[in-house]
Write an enzyme that holds these catalytic residues in place. Sequence first.
Site, PDB file in Angstrom:
ATOM      1  N   ASN A 175       0.804  -1.230   0.000  1.00 36.23           N
ATOM      2  CA  ASN A 175       0.000   0.000   0.000  1.00 36.23           C
ATOM      3  C   ASN A 175       0.834   1.278   0.000  1.00 36.23           C
ATOM      4  O   ASN A 175       0.484   2.238  -0.682  1.00 36.23           O
ATOM      5  CB  ASN A 175      -1.003  -0.012   1.162  1.00 36.23           C
ATOM      6  N   GLU A 193       3.407  -5.332  12.279  1.00 30.71           N
ATOM      7  CA  GLU A 193       2.404  -4.265  12.264  1.00 30.71           C
ATOM      8  C   GLU A 193       1.301  -4.741  11.322  1.00 30.71           C
ATOM      9  O   GLU A 193       1.538  -4.928  10.126  1.00 30.71           O
ATOM     10  CB  GLU A 193       3.035  -2.974  11.761  1.00 30.71           C
ATOM     11  N   CYS A 224      -3.244   1.053   6.663  1.00 31.84           N
ATOM     12  CA  CYS A 224      -3.710   0.297   7.833  1.00 31.84           C
ATOM     13  C   CYS A 224      -4.269   1.219   8.902  1.00 31.84           C
ATOM     14  O   CYS A 224      -4.989   0.771   9.785  1.00 31.84           O
ATOM     15  CB  CYS A 224      -2.577  -0.548   8.384  1.00 31.84           C
ATOM     16  N   GLU A 234       7.627  -0.351  16.784  1.00 29.10           N
ATOM     17  CA  GLU A 234       8.810   0.223  16.152  1.00 29.10           C
ATOM     18  C   GLU A 234       8.681   1.738  16.289  1.00 29.10           C
ATOM     19  O   GLU A 234       7.697   2.248  16.799  1.00 29.10           O
ATOM     20  CB  GLU A 234       8.928  -0.264  14.705  1.00 29.10           C
TER      21      GLU A 234
HETATM   22  O1  6OD Z   1       3.835   5.755   9.035  1.00 32.52           O
HETATM   23  C1  6OD Z   1       4.380   4.693   9.320  1.00 32.52           C
HETATM   24  O2  6OD Z   1       5.528   4.622   9.788  1.00 32.52           O
HETATM   25  C2  6OD Z   1       3.659   3.445   9.134  1.00 32.52           C
HETATM   26  N1  6OD Z   1       4.299   2.350   9.572  1.00 32.52           N
HETATM   27  C3  6OD Z   1       2.460   3.421   8.501  1.00 32.52           C
HETATM   28  C4  6OD Z   1       1.754   2.238   8.295  1.00 32.52           C
HETATM   29  C5  6OD Z   1       0.763   2.178   7.397  1.00 32.52           C
HETATM   30  C6  6OD Z   1       0.118   0.949   7.108  1.00 32.52           C
HETATM   31  O3  6OD Z   1      -0.561   0.782   6.110  1.00 32.52           O
END
Ligand code: 6OD
Length: 470
Positions: free
Chosen positions: A146, A243, A277, A446
């Site tokens: 994504n 995640e 997400c 993280e």
């Molecule tokens: O912004 C970020 O560091 C991050 N891990 C976003 C995650 C998005 C998931 O779709």
Amino acid sequence: MVLTHFIGGRPVAAGPGFPVHDPVTGLVVRHVHEADPEVADRAVRAAREAARDWAAMPVGERAGWMRRLAEGIEERFDDLVAAEIADTGNPLDQTRTLDVPRGIANFRAFAEMAAQRPEEAFHLSGTLSYTVRRPLGVVAVIVPWNLPFLLMTWKLAPALVCGNTVVVKPSEHTPGSAAVFAEICAGAGLPPGVVNIVFGHGSAGQLLVEHPDVDAVTFTGSTRTAAAIMRTAAQRVKPISFELGGKNAGLVFEDCDLDRAVEGTVRSAFTNGGQVCLCTERMYVQRPIFEEFCARLAARAQEVEPQPMISAAHRDKVLSYYALARSEGAKVLAGGGVPVFGDHRDGGYYVEPTVVAGLSEWSRFNREEIFGPVCHVAPFDSEAEALDLANSSEYGLAATVWTTSLDRAHRVAQRLEAGQVWVNTWDVRDLRAPFGGVKLSGIGREGGTRSLDFYSEPTTITIKLEQPDA
Ligand code: 6OD
């Protein structure tokens, strides 16, 4: 042209080819080699061979390499944007202002944080204990489709600066920006084997996870895939960082600034076609403003430019949820179908931004992650009820709260079961802050020192101190 793997600092053309489709048109944009067991093994061996020297390098020197990679990204900015857009169909503006700049920020931020990180020391009864941190070894970095460049570099940067070598497996849908990044690593003269990239489907990721010489796995993606990774990683007790999905809730209180709440929800529900997400799929609105909020959100949803879903299969999945909403008795307030453009986009994987209402918390629609441009809106009467509704999900990645009461903001945010709560905003990211999910939304955090903690392990050294003469 067929995109090649990047192993030991060189392109490797091995394994059968597969096509990647442009989500905007449905046409094939490129072909990519699929990693087989031999390719995966070669990549892991290259990472292992590079691991000792990379780990022995002083952290300040590795931080210098991270800054050089950031410069390399700046130099190839337009190529990265083009590759990312070709694979994802993401909007140009978003790719130029978010995805690729975050790659630069990820390398710079973790270079600074690692280089400045103090070690720990403790005195006890004539002994001194102190810690030295060591890398885990070879880390498999498995990346979703994504926000491919943002999410790849979010894990790569801390893994590398901590002294690990990596094998990256991008999503089969989005190999392009990783391939440009391989060229950046080679062009910068990064020691061969420190970064290796193999392409392929989930089975290629599985080959890495089960490889005995992979020491740890970091993954962003679905809860189902994470459970499979966990089962395999458990055989060798490998550290994992996950995640995962979300079914994120937004709470709108009657004391909110309604303009901001509506516009914020348009962003949080429909950014990237809902394929983040952190996107909100469940909105709860205090009853006195419920009708007005619904009317305004539905009107705005119809003005939002539709974004393509990543694949035909994902488009069909999202549409199956639109059908499910109807069959479960929902009222469709906006969207619910497939847009017709009358141009090349009609071959692409589009769905309409959609707002529905009228379903119970226990409907499948309100329990399962959809990952499309859709949210359900329901009323609540009290703060306690709002919290119960928001927390009723099995997921817990992110939540939003819209209120002008500072007391309420703190009170509610602290009771929401989520790894990240935004108040009167959405998706503002401070790279130093812990980031991750609770419940089915992940394991571990993280961000900032949490990343440095995951990608390295402390050894405690305890020395008996000479006691002064009595
Ligand atoms: O912004 C970020 O560091 C991050 N891990 C976003 C995650 C998005 C998931 O779709």
